[in-house]
Design a protein around this motif. Structure first.
Motif, PDB file in Angstrom:
ATOM      1  N   THR A 183      -9.609   7.902   0.564  1.00 24.13           N
ATOM      2  CA  THR A 183      -9.324   6.922   1.612  1.00 24.13           C
ATOM      3  C   THR A 183     -10.291   7.086   2.779  1.00 24.13           C
ATOM      4  N   HIS A 202      -5.736   4.846  -4.416  1.00 26.42           N
ATOM      5  CA  HIS A 202      -6.533   5.929  -3.836  1.00 26.42           C
ATOM      6  C   HIS A 202      -5.961   7.293  -4.207  1.00 26.42           C
ATOM      7  N   GLN A 249       0.562   8.742   0.497  1.00 21.29           N
ATOM      8  CA  GLN A 249       0.075   9.849  -0.330  1.00 21.29           C
ATOM      9  C   GLN A 249       0.861  11.131  -0.080  1.00 21.29           C
ATOM     10  N   TYR A 281      -2.110   4.511   3.950  1.00 17.82           N
ATOM     11  CA  TYR A 281      -2.484   5.246   2.738  1.00 17.82           C
ATOM     12  C   TYR A 281      -2.082   6.712   2.845  1.00 17.82           C
ATOM     13  N   LYS A 287      -5.904   0.417   7.823  1.00 17.44           N
ATOM     14  CA  LYS A 287      -4.889   0.741   6.809  1.00 17.44           C
ATOM     15  C   LYS A 287      -4.858   2.229   6.443  1.00 17.44           C
ATOM     16  N   GLU A 339       0.990   3.850  -3.153  1.00 19.54           N
ATOM     17  CA  GLU A 339       0.496   5.216  -2.997  1.00 19.54           C
ATOM     18  C   GLU A 339       1.596   6.246  -3.226  1.00 19.54           C
ATOM     19  N   ILE A 355       0.836  -1.201   0.000  1.00 23.28           N
ATOM     20  CA  ILE A 355       0.000   0.000   0.000  1.00 23.28           C
ATOM     21  C   ILE A 355       0.873   1.254   0.000  1.00 23.28           C
ATOM     22  N   SER A 377      -2.006  -0.946  -4.355  1.00 22.28           N
ATOM     23  CA  SER A 377      -2.751  -0.296  -3.270  1.00 22.28           C
ATOM     24  C   SER A 377      -4.214  -0.026  -3.578  1.00 22.28           C
TER      25      SER A 377
END
Length: 260
Positions: A71, A65, A91, A87, A83, A10, A6, A62
């Motif tokens: 998210t 997102h 990001q 994320y 999670k 991201e 993830i 991921s």
């Protein structure tokens, strides 16, 4: 999906998103760019293509997102929060990385931004639409990286960001109900077109952050980049494009959960 997948997904996907998005703003804004003064439609499509490239790249790792508001909306709808922090970390790192990469692509143009004192958002609202520079003067650079409202009214600006983000996150959630979209890969294409539509329809008042990482990460990078005559990073406005999209994402999750 593991936390590592993830995070990496991201970071990479959001970096591509910001590279394309900040890149198109730089292309339209900076002196000596071949796309100088191409206009708002070019910017809207550039950001949409950034979503397309970034989300397709990140999706296998991921889910792609690329946006804390997305998210948050998913977490509010599903009740799965474990999670979310992964994320958000990915990001933010990706957004800052993408901003640095866009700066490096246009390094020569940024370094040419030296001829006169830069304007600030407090004295000119033109930067929010990322226009070309006045003849002989430097280009204000914050609008390349982050958003600035055309009319500085925090309440109105917040409302704009909330509504525009609901307009993004609700369709993202609804596309998951359409059988076959995920398997065919069409979801990402449709989301990118929604982003273009939001830019063309709702982006005029604030520059449509609709993504806290997209605005905050590049704003932090802008603060520290050695850009000649870059102007202010406008931290007095910075909460609006963070808080507005987060409220919008949460409301979209609640609306979706209640209606569908």
């Amino acid at each position: 999906m593991s936390n590592g997948d993830i995070f990496v997904g991201e970071v990479i996907g959001t970096a591509i998103l910001i590279l394309f998005g900040a890149g198109v703003c730089a292309a339209v804004t900076l002196k000596y760019s071949k796309a100088k003064a191409s206009g708002w439609i070019v910017i809207a499509f550039g950001w949409g293509f950034g979503v397309l490239a970034g989300a397709y790249t990140a999706a296998p790792l991921s889910g792609g997102h690329l946006n804390p508001a997305v998210t948050l909306g998913i977490a509010v709808d599903t009740g799965k929060w474990d999670k979310v922090w992964v994320y958000l970390c990915g990001q933010m790192v990706g957004a800052m990385l993408g901003a640095v990469l866009a700066y490096l692509v246009y390094l020569a143009q940024f370094n040419a931004n030296v001829s006169a004192p830069a304007r600030t958002p407090e004295t000119s609202t033109e930067e929010s639409a990322a226009p070309a520079a006045d003849a002989g003067g430097p280009v204000p650079t914050l609008g390349i990286f982050s958003t600035i409202p055309e009319i500085r009214n925090p309440v109105a600006n917040l409302i704009t960001e909330i509504i525009a983000t609901i307009g993004l996150v609700l369709p993202v959630l609804a596309f998951g109900l359409t059988e076959g979209l995920g398997e065919s890969g069409m979801t990402v294409l449709l989301v990118s077109l929604v982003v273009v539509g939001i830019g063309l329809s709702l982006g005029g008042p604030t520059g449509y952050a609709i993504n806290p990482a997209r605005d905050l990460g590049p704003r932090i990078v802008h603060q520290f980049l050695p850009i000649p005559n870059k102007g202010t990073s406008d931290w007095g406005y910075a909460l609006v494009p963070v808080v507005g999209p987060l409220i919008g994402g949460a409301l979209a999750g609640l609306i979706y959960n209640a209606a569908f």
